[in-house]
Design an enzyme around this catalytic site. Structure first.
Site, short mmCIF file in Angstrom:
data_model
loop_
_atom_site.label_atom_id
_atom_site.label_comp_id
_atom_site.label_asym_id
_atom_site.label_seq_id
_atom_site.Cartn_x
_atom_site.Cartn_y
_atom_site.Cartn_z
N ASP A 8 31.46 65.89 19.69
CA ASP A 8 32.39 64.73 19.57
C ASP A 8 32.13 63.41 20.15
O ASP A 8 31.10 63.64 21.04
CB ASP A 8 33.81 65.31 20.21
N SER A 9 32.79 62.28 20.03
CA SER A 9 32.38 61.27 20.64
C SER A 9 32.74 61.20 22.09
O SER A 9 32.12 60.58 22.84
CB SER A 9 33.36 59.89 19.96
N CYS A 71 35.09 65.65 15.42
CA CYS A 71 35.66 64.49 15.61
C CYS A 71 35.86 63.83 14.16
O CYS A 71 35.32 63.69 13.23
CB CYS A 71 34.57 63.62 16.28
N GLU A 156 41.74 59.17 27.53
CA GLU A 156 40.38 59.13 28.32
C GLU A 156 40.61 58.75 29.62
O GLU A 156 39.75 59.08 30.53
CB GLU A 156 39.37 58.34 27.46
N CYS A 190 43.24 63.53 14.95
CA CYS A 190 42.41 63.13 16.00
C CYS A 190 42.33 64.16 16.99
O CYS A 190 43.47 64.56 17.58
CB CYS A 190 42.42 61.61 16.89
N HIS A 192 41.46 64.19 20.09
CA HIS A 192 41.91 64.10 21.55
C HIS A 192 43.66 64.31 21.57
O HIS A 192 44.05 64.49 22.45
CB HIS A 192 41.76 62.37 21.80
N1 DGL Z 1 38.23 62.30 19.10
C1 DGL Z 1 37.93 61.47 17.83
C2 DGL Z 1 38.53 62.03 16.68
O1 DGL Z 1 38.76 63.01 16.35
C3 DGL Z 1 38.15 59.92 18.17
C4 DGL Z 1 37.90 59.51 19.55
C5 DGL Z 1 37.17 58.12 19.45
O2 DGL Z 1 37.64 57.23 19.18
O3 DGL Z 1 36.08 58.11 19.80
O4 DGL Z 1 38.76 61.13 15.73
#
Ligand code: DGL
Length: 272
Positions: A8-9, A71, A156, A190, A192
Site C-alpha cells: 500500500d502507499s 491500495c 494519516e 480506499c 484507509h
Molecule cells: N489506501 C489508498 C487507497 O486504497 C489511498 C491512500 C493514498 O492516497 O495514498 O486508495
C-alpha cells in the site's frame, strides 16, 4: 517459496492484511508501506505506476511470488499495466492482484435498491475503475462516486477523530447521499477508510450498509489460492508477518496498530 507480498502507499493496506491474516493465518506475509511517498491519491497516473512498479519489484526481490496491491489508487492506476506489460518481462510465473475487481464483483449482491455509492481518493474516482468494473458484473446498478481528498491526510495525521475532521467527513457523506438519494450501499473504496467505519455508520441513515474491503479481498484471495494450486504451493506457510516502510520505522510502528489492531515491528526500506 516466499511470503505473500501486501503493498500500500502507506498504512491503509494494513486493514486488508488484518482480514487476510484472519482468514488465512497459515501463510507468511510481507507488508510494504511506501509511507515516505504517500498519499498516492492526488498523484498522476505515471507517478503512481512508477512507484507501484518499484514497490512490487522490491517485494519480488524479497522472495514474494504473489503480491496483493492493497491500495485502490495503485490498483486503479498501475495494476493493469503491471500485469500486462511488466510481469511477462519480469517473471511470467509471478502474479500481482488488486482490490478493485473483488470488491466490484461482490457489491452488486449487497445492494437491494441497486443504487451504490463509492467513496475513494480523487485518483481512484477519476480513473473510473469502479464504474467500469461494476458495470461488468452488475449492469443493473447505478453507481455514484464521490472523491474525498481530505480523508487520507486526516487519517494519516490522526485528525479524523477531531470535531473539525468529523465535520469534513460528514460533509462528504452528505454530498454523496444528496447526489443519489436511493443509495443503500456505500463501498469504502480506499483501504484507509475502514478506520472511519464506526463513525460513518453513526451518521448515515439506518438502511444504508457500509462495506469495507478487507473481508471481500480475504475471501477472494482464499478462493484464488484454491483455484491456483501451483501458486499456492509457492507461498510459504509458517504463519509469520513482517513489515517494511519507506519512512521512519518508529513512526510507522507507532501508527500501524490503529489499522492493524496489533503492535508491529517494521524495518526501513529504501524504494526506487
Ligand atoms: N489506501 C489508498 C487507497 O486504497 C489511498 C491512500 C493514498 O492516497 O495514498 O486508495
Amino acid at each position: 517459496m516466499g511470503p505473500i507480498g501486501i503493498f500500500d502507499s502507506g498504512y491503509g493496506g494494513l486493514t486488508i492484511l488484518k482480514d487476510i491474516r484472519k482468514k488465512l493465518p497459515q501463510y507468511d506475509y510481507l507488508y510494504l508501506g511506501d509511507n515516505a511517498r504517500a498519499p498516492y491519491g492526488p498523484r498522476s497516473f505515471d507517478v503512481v505506476y512508477e512507484f507501484t512498479l518499484q514497490a512490487v519489484n522490491e517485494l519480488f526481490s524479497r522472495g514474494c511470488e504473489l503480491v496483493i496491491v492493497a491500495c485502490n489508487t495503485a490498483s486503479a492506476k498501475a495494476l493493469r499495466t503491471i500485469q500486462q506489460n511488466d510481469l511477462p518481462r519480469i517473471d511470467k510465473d509471478k502474479r500481482v492482484l488488486g482490490v478493485i475487481r473483488p470488491s466490484s464483483e461482490i457489491i452488486g449482491q449487497v445492494t437491494k435498491s441497486n443504487h451504490i455509492g463509492i467513496l475513494a481518493t480523487p485518483g481512484t474516482v477519476t480513473s473510473e475503475s469502479y464504474l467500469i468494473e461494476i458495470e461488468k458484473f452488475s449492469p443493473q446498478c447505478k453507481v455514484t462516486q464521490h472523491a474525498c481528498p481530505m480523508w487520507v491526510p486526516l487519517i494519516e495525521n490522526n485528525e479524523h477523530n477531531t470535531s473539525a475532521g468529523k465535520e469534513f467527513i460528514k460533509k462528504d457523506i452528505e454530498e454523496l447521499l444528496k447526489a443519489d438519494k436511493r443509495i443503500d450501499t456505500i463501498l469504502l473504496g480506499c483501504t484507509h477508510y475502514p478506520v472511519l467505519k464506526e463513525y460513518l455508520a453513526s451518521i448515515v441513515p439506518e438502511n444504508i450498509e457500509i462495506i469495507a474491503q478487507g473481508e471481500i479481498v480475504a475471501n477472494s484471495l482464499a478462493d484464488y489460492l484454491i483455484r491456483h494450486p501451483w501458486m499456492d504451493s509457492k507461498c510459504s506457510k509458517n504463519g509469520s508477518v513482517h513489515f517494511l516502510t519507506s519512512e521512519n520505522k518508529d513512526e510507522f510502528n507507532k501508527n500501524a496498530s490503529i489499522y492493524f489492531g496489533e503492535r508491529v515491528n517494521a524495518s526501513h526500506v529504501k524504494i526506487g
